[in-house]
Design a protein around this motif. Structure first.
Motif, PDB file in Angstrom:
ATOM      1  N   LEU A  92       0.857  -1.190  -0.124  1.00  0.00           N
ATOM      2  CA  LEU A  92       0.011   0.091   0.063  1.00  0.00           C
ATOM      3  C   LEU A  92       0.674   1.285  -0.174  1.00  0.00           C
ATOM      4  CD1 LEU A  92      -3.036   1.161   0.111  1.00  0.00           C
ATOM      5  CD2 LEU A  92      -2.786   1.139   2.728  1.00  0.00           C
ATOM      6  N   ALA A  93       2.043   1.183   0.787  1.00  0.00           N
ATOM      7  CA  ALA A  93       2.907   2.143   0.507  1.00  0.00           C
ATOM      8  C   ALA A  93       3.494   2.564  -0.782  1.00  0.00           C
ATOM      9  CB  ALA A  93       3.850   2.312   1.708  1.00  0.00           C
ATOM     10  N   VAL A  94       3.904   1.367  -1.430  1.00  0.00           N
ATOM     11  CA  VAL A  94       4.428   1.658  -2.648  1.00  0.00           C
ATOM     12  C   VAL A  94       3.356   2.391  -3.666  1.00  0.00           C
ATOM     13  CG1 VAL A  94       5.034   0.358  -4.772  1.00  0.00           C
ATOM     14  CG2 VAL A  94       6.088  -0.034  -2.643  1.00  0.00           C
ATOM     15  N   ALA A  96       0.877   4.365  -2.764  1.00  0.00           N
ATOM     16  CA  ALA A  96       0.745   5.988  -2.387  1.00  0.00           C
ATOM     17  C   ALA A  96       2.004   6.566  -2.980  1.00  0.00           C
ATOM     18  CB  ALA A  96       0.630   5.947  -0.926  1.00  0.00           C
ATOM     19  N   LEU A  97       3.329   5.763  -3.002  1.00  0.00           N
ATOM     20  CA  LEU A  97       4.179   6.490  -3.627  1.00  0.00           C
ATOM     21  C   LEU A  97       4.156   6.718  -5.064  1.00  0.00           C
ATOM     22  CD1 LEU A  97       7.344   4.894  -1.624  1.00  0.00           C
ATOM     23  CD2 LEU A  97       6.372   7.240  -1.517  1.00  0.00           C
ATOM     24  N   GLY A  98       3.394   5.553  -5.856  1.00  0.00           N
ATOM     25  CA  GLY A  98       3.247   5.703  -7.141  1.00  0.00           C
ATOM     26  C   GLY A  98       2.160   6.510  -7.513  1.00  0.00           C
ATOM     27  N   ILE A  99       1.138   6.864  -6.711  1.00  0.00           N
ATOM     28  CA  ILE A  99       0.483   8.258  -6.945  1.00  0.00           C
ATOM     29  C   ILE A  99       1.260   9.548  -7.080  1.00  0.00           C
ATOM     30  CG2 ILE A  99      -1.350   9.583  -6.075  1.00  0.00           C
ATOM     31  CD1 ILE A  99      -2.698   7.073  -5.020  1.00  0.00           C
ATOM     32  N   VAL A 100       2.464   9.500  -6.142  1.00  0.00           N
ATOM     33  CA  VAL A 100       3.181  10.755  -6.122  1.00  0.00           C
ATOM     34  C   VAL A 100       4.319  10.640  -7.501  1.00  0.00           C
ATOM     35  CG1 VAL A 100       4.811  11.985  -5.029  1.00  0.00           C
ATOM     36  CG2 VAL A 100       2.904  10.871  -3.556  1.00  0.00           C
ATOM     37  N   LEU A 105       4.750   2.772 -10.755  1.00  0.00           N
ATOM     38  CA  LEU A 105       5.039   2.322  -9.549  1.00  0.00           C
ATOM     39  C   LEU A 105       3.660   2.047  -8.782  1.00  0.00           C
ATOM     40  CD1 LEU A 105       7.310   1.898  -7.596  1.00  0.00           C
ATOM     41  CD2 LEU A 105       6.969   4.288  -6.779  1.00  0.00           C
ATOM     42  N   PHE A 106       2.685   2.941  -9.093  1.00  0.00           N
ATOM     43  CA  PHE A 106       1.383   2.303  -8.552  1.00  0.00           C
ATOM     44  C   PHE A 106       1.074   0.992  -9.069  1.00  0.00           C
ATOM     45  CE2 PHE A 106      -3.115   2.121  -8.895  1.00  0.00           C
ATOM     46  CZ  PHE A 106      -3.678   2.472  -7.451  1.00  0.00           C
ATOM     47  N   ILE A 107       1.101   0.734 -10.321  1.00  0.00           N
ATOM     48  CA  ILE A 107       0.687  -0.754 -10.906  1.00  0.00           C
ATOM     49  C   ILE A 107       1.561  -1.660 -10.171  1.00  0.00           C
ATOM     50  CG2 ILE A 107       0.699  -1.931 -12.977  1.00  0.00           C
ATOM     51  CD1 ILE A 107      -0.093   0.925 -14.547  1.00  0.00           C
ATOM     52  N   ILE A 108       2.778  -1.425 -10.016  1.00  0.00           N
ATOM     53  CA  ILE A 108       3.638  -2.330  -9.366  1.00  0.00           C
ATOM     54  C   ILE A 108       3.293  -2.826  -7.876  1.00  0.00           C
ATOM     55  CG2 ILE A 108       6.081  -2.857  -8.401  1.00  0.00           C
ATOM     56  CD1 ILE A 108       7.094  -1.161 -10.890  1.00  0.00           C
TER      57      ILE A 108
END
Length: 131
Positions: A92-94, A96-100, A105-108
């Motif tokens: 979930l943290a990855v 959230a970082l993917g949105i940023v 990164l969100f898809i991963i």
């Protein structure tokens, strides 16, 4: 569970009565919606406790002649330790970082999150804790 049920339902009735009064006095949509959601939460929890109270035949805490020794024995199933919630939170943290930083990164993170949630759900169907 009967005492817990009526305590929570009593709170829900209180919030249901207070919400329209609050709206009429303040016309504040935020506080009113919070009171309505609190009412619904109390109703949900009260319903759950009522259903569970019907499934449990007679608890020593609910009887006036209940003794401490009456509550001895197995209290229920408590799951052992699990690493899956930690890894699901990391996924979930990855996300959230993917949105940023980027949708890739969100898809991963979503892919890893799907695997972690499936592992968390099915952890009792394999290994030493299998039924």
């Amino acid at each position: 569970m009967k005492a817990e049920t009526w305590t929570i339902l009593g709170c829900g009735i209180f919030f249901a009565l207070i919400a329209p009064i609050y709206w009429l006095l303040t016309e504040d949509p935020t506080g009113t919606s919070a009171l309505v959601m609190t009412t619904l939460l109390c109703a949900l929890l009260g319903f759950y406790l009522a259903v569970v109270a019907k499934q449990i035949p007679d608890r020593p805490e609910d009887r006036s002649d209940g003794e401490i020794a009456d509550g001895a024995g197995e209290q229920g199933f408590f799951p052992p330790y699990s690493w899956w919630p930690l890894f699901a939170a990391m996924a979930l943290a990855v996300c959230a970082l993917g949105i940023v930083f980027g949708w890739w990164l969100f898809i991963i993170g979503a892919g890893f999150g799907a695997v972690m949630v499936c592992g968390w759900i099915f952890e009792y169907y394999r290994g030493i804790h299998a039924h």
